[in-house]
Design a protein around this motif. Structure first.
Motif, PDB file in Angstrom:
ATOM      1  N   MET A   1       0.853  -1.168   0.000  1.00 16.10           N
ATOM      2  CA  MET A   1       0.000   0.000   0.000  1.00 16.10           C
ATOM      3  C   MET A   1       0.898   1.230   0.000  1.00 16.10           C
ATOM      4  SD  MET A   1      -3.269   0.890   2.411  1.00 16.10           S
ATOM      5  CE  MET A   1      -2.414   0.708   3.937  1.00 16.10           C
ATOM      6  N   LYS A   2       0.615   2.170  -0.914  1.00 14.53           N
ATOM      7  CA  LYS A   2       1.391   3.392  -1.010  1.00 14.53           C
ATOM      8  C   LYS A   2       0.954   4.387   0.070  1.00 14.53           C
ATOM      9  CE  LYS A   2       1.762   3.006  -6.014  1.00 14.53           C
ATOM     10  NZ  LYS A   2       1.469   3.665  -7.283  1.00 14.53           N
ATOM     11  N   PRO A   3       1.787   5.396   0.370  1.00 13.37           N
ATOM     12  CA  PRO A   3       1.414   6.378   1.400  1.00 13.37           C
ATOM     13  C   PRO A   3       0.079   7.079   1.155  1.00 13.37           C
ATOM     14  CG  PRO A   3       3.723   6.594   0.860  1.00 13.37           C
ATOM     15  CD  PRO A   3       3.135   5.602  -0.123  1.00 13.37           C
ATOM     16  N   ASP A   4      -0.326   7.216  -0.109  1.00  8.48           N
ATOM     17  CA  ASP A   4      -1.610   7.868  -0.404  1.00  8.48           C
ATOM     18  C   ASP A   4      -2.780   6.884  -0.322  1.00  8.48           C
ATOM     19  OD1 ASP A   4      -1.369   6.326  -2.682  1.00  8.48           O
ATOM     20  OD2 ASP A   4      -1.398   8.011  -4.076  1.00  8.48           O
ATOM     21  N   ARG A   5      -2.522   5.678   0.205  1.00 10.42           N
ATOM     22  CA  ARG A   5      -3.491   4.603   0.411  1.00 10.42           C
ATOM     23  C   ARG A   5      -3.918   3.917  -0.884  1.00 10.42           C
ATOM     24  NH1 ARG A   5      -4.853   3.563   5.323  1.00 10.42           N
ATOM     25  NH2 ARG A   5      -6.831   2.606   4.838  1.00 10.42           N
ATOM     26  N   SER A   6      -3.253   4.218  -2.000  1.00 11.45           N
ATOM     27  CA  SER A   6      -3.496   3.449  -3.213  1.00 11.45           C
ATOM     28  C   SER A   6      -2.647   2.173  -3.123  1.00 11.45           C
ATOM     29  CB  SER A   6      -3.143   4.259  -4.462  1.00 11.45           C
ATOM     30  OG  SER A   6      -1.764   4.546  -4.498  1.00 11.45           O
ATOM     31  N   VAL A   7      -2.899   1.244  -4.019  1.00 10.70           N
ATOM     32  CA  VAL A   7      -2.241  -0.053  -3.931  1.00 10.70           C
ATOM     33  C   VAL A   7      -1.454  -0.322  -5.200  1.00 10.70           C
ATOM     34  CG1 VAL A   7      -2.646  -2.529  -3.718  1.00 10.70           C
ATOM     35  CG2 VAL A   7      -4.039  -0.937  -2.404  1.00 10.70           C
ATOM     36  N   ASP A  95      14.831   2.691   7.061  1.00  8.37           N
ATOM     37  CA  ASP A  95      14.732   3.185   5.686  1.00  8.37           C
ATOM     38  C   ASP A  95      13.310   3.393   5.197  1.00  8.37           C
ATOM     39  OD1 ASP A  95      17.538   3.042   5.470  1.00  8.37           O
ATOM     40  OD2 ASP A  95      17.425   0.934   4.884  1.00  8.37           O
ATOM     41  N   SER A  96      12.330   2.694   5.811  1.00  9.11           N
ATOM     42  CA  SER A  96      10.970   2.789   5.272  1.00  9.11           C
ATOM     43  C   SER A  96       9.930   2.310   6.273  1.00  9.11           C
ATOM     44  CB  SER A  96      10.854   1.966   3.989  1.00  9.11           C
ATOM     45  OG  SER A  96      11.000   0.595   4.280  1.00  9.11           O
ATOM     46  N   SER A  97       8.703   2.610   5.945  1.00  7.20           N
ATOM     47  CA  SER A  97       7.550   2.111   6.692  1.00  7.20           C
ATOM     48  C   SER A  97       6.513   1.716   5.653  1.00  7.20           C
ATOM     49  CB  SER A  97       7.004   3.196   7.618  1.00  7.20           C
ATOM     50  OG  SER A  97       5.848   2.751   8.265  1.00  7.20           O
ATOM     51  N   GLU A  98       6.267   0.402   5.543  1.00  5.28           N
ATOM     52  CA  GLU A  98       5.402  -0.074   4.474  1.00  5.28           C
ATOM     53  C   GLU A  98       4.412  -1.108   4.994  1.00  5.28           C
ATOM     54  OE1 GLU A  98       8.648   0.513   0.933  1.00  5.28           O
ATOM     55  OE2 GLU A  98       8.363  -1.477   1.727  1.00  5.28           O
ATOM     56  N   ILE A  99       3.278  -1.169   4.323  1.00  2.00           N
ATOM     57  CA  ILE A  99       2.285  -2.195   4.602  1.00  2.00           C
ATOM     58  C   ILE A  99       2.079  -2.987   3.317  1.00  2.00           C
ATOM     59  CG2 ILE A  99      -0.107  -2.683   5.216  1.00  2.00           C
ATOM     60  CD1 ILE A  99      -0.103  -0.114   6.851  1.00  2.00           C
ATOM     61  N   TYR A 100       2.220  -4.289   3.424  1.00  2.00           N
ATOM     62  CA  TYR A 100       2.016  -5.186   2.299  1.00  2.00           C
ATOM     63  C   TYR A 100       0.707  -5.923   2.539  1.00  2.00           C
ATOM     64  CZ  TYR A 100       6.895  -4.209   1.408  1.00  2.00           C
ATOM     65  OH  TYR A 100       8.076  -3.572   1.165  1.00  2.00           O
ATOM     66  N   LEU A 101      -0.265  -5.693   1.677  1.00  2.00           N
ATOM     67  CA  LEU A 101      -1.582  -6.314   1.823  1.00  2.00           C
ATOM     68  C   LEU A 101      -1.642  -7.651   1.097  1.00  2.00           C
ATOM     69  CD1 LEU A 101      -3.835  -3.218   1.057  1.00  2.00           C
ATOM     70  CD2 LEU A 101      -3.322  -4.191   3.307  1.00  2.00           C
ATOM     71  N   THR A 102      -2.406  -8.566   1.656  1.00  2.00           N
ATOM     72  CA  THR A 102      -2.743  -9.791   0.941  1.00  2.00           C
ATOM     73  C   THR A 102      -3.882  -9.442  -0.017  1.00  2.00           C
ATOM     74  OG1 THR A 102      -4.388 -10.419   2.584  1.00  2.00           O
ATOM     75  CG2 THR A 102      -2.116 -11.222   2.929  1.00  2.00           C
ATOM     76  N   GLU A 103      -4.228 -10.375  -0.879  1.00  2.00           N
ATOM     77  CA  GLU A 103      -5.398 -10.152  -1.749  1.00  2.00           C
ATOM     78  C   GLU A 103      -6.647  -9.938  -0.895  1.00  2.00           C
ATOM     79  OE1 GLU A 103      -5.805  -9.720  -5.051  1.00  2.00           O
ATOM     80  OE2 GLU A 103      -3.626  -9.756  -5.261  1.00  2.00           O
ATOM     81  N   PHE A 104      -6.768 -10.701   0.185  1.00  2.00           N
ATOM     82  CA  PHE A 104      -7.889 -10.524   1.111  1.00  2.00           C
ATOM     83  C   PHE A 104      -7.864  -9.117   1.713  1.00  2.00           C
ATOM     84  CE2 PHE A 104      -9.355 -10.716   5.568  1.00  2.00           C
ATOM     85  CZ  PHE A 104     -10.694 -10.977   5.344  1.00  2.00           C
ATOM     86  N   GLY A 105      -6.706  -8.656   2.123  1.00  2.00           N
ATOM     87  CA  GLY A 105      -6.586  -7.314   2.693  1.00  2.00           C
ATOM     88  C   GLY A 105      -6.954  -6.225   1.701  1.00  2.00           C
ATOM     89  N   LYS A 106      -6.570  -6.408   0.468  1.00  2.00           N
ATOM     90  CA  LYS A 106      -6.922  -5.446  -0.578  1.00  2.00           C
ATOM     91  C   LYS A 106      -8.426  -5.389  -0.784  1.00  2.00           C
ATOM     92  CE  LYS A 106      -6.205  -4.728  -5.512  1.00  2.00           C
ATOM     93  NZ  LYS A 106      -5.576  -5.273  -6.717  1.00  2.00           N
ATOM     94  N   ARG A 107      -9.078  -6.544  -0.775  1.00  2.00           N
ATOM     95  CA  ARG A 107     -10.543  -6.576  -0.954  1.00  2.00           C
ATOM     96  C   ARG A 107     -11.269  -5.879   0.199  1.00  2.00           C
ATOM     97  NH1 ARG A 107      -9.572 -11.872  -2.532  1.00  2.00           N
ATOM     98  NH2 ARG A 107     -10.384 -12.680  -0.563  1.00  2.00           N
TER      99      ARG A 107
END
Length: 111
Positions: A1-7, A95-107
């Motif tokens: 997930m990008k900082p602007d909450r897009s994926v 170096d970063s702060s990131e969230i990696y969504l599963t397909e379920f998380g994206k839905r």
């Protein structure tokens, strides 16, 4: 997930092995693999009422194995509820702060 909450679509794999104290990450297309020494930190519900299991760098193992400082961090596996489905993985390093969504998380994020 990008900082602007897009994926953005990525093929990033995580292997959590808490009993061994290790987290493996692998970016399939860029062939970037990392290994983190982790220890259990705790559990909590975040602002979105999602259940998190948190880990931090195991400083002792990190120091003994002489790992680079870029591998220091905090990590959490995010679930929709306790004992539920994995929504994603949060990785916070110097170096970063990131969230990696599963397909379920994206839905569930976009519904």
């Amino acid at each position: 997930m990008k900082p602007d909450r897009s994926v953005a679509n990525e093929n990033y794999y995580f292997g959590f092995y808490p009993s061994d104290g290790i987290l493996y990450t692998n970016h399939k297309y860029l062939s970037i693999q990392k290994q983190y020494f982790i220890k259990f930190k705790g559990t909590f519900y975040d602002k979105a009422n999602l259940f998190n299991i948190a880990y931090t760098t195991d400083a002792v193992q990190h120091t003994l194995k002489r790992r680079p400082n870029s591998e220091l961090g905090a990590f959490s596996v995010i679930y929709n509820e306790k004992n539920g489905q994995v929504v994603g993985v949060r990785v916070v390093t110097q170096d970063s702060s990131e969230i990696y969504l599963t397909e379920f998380g994206k839905r569930i994020l976009f519904n």
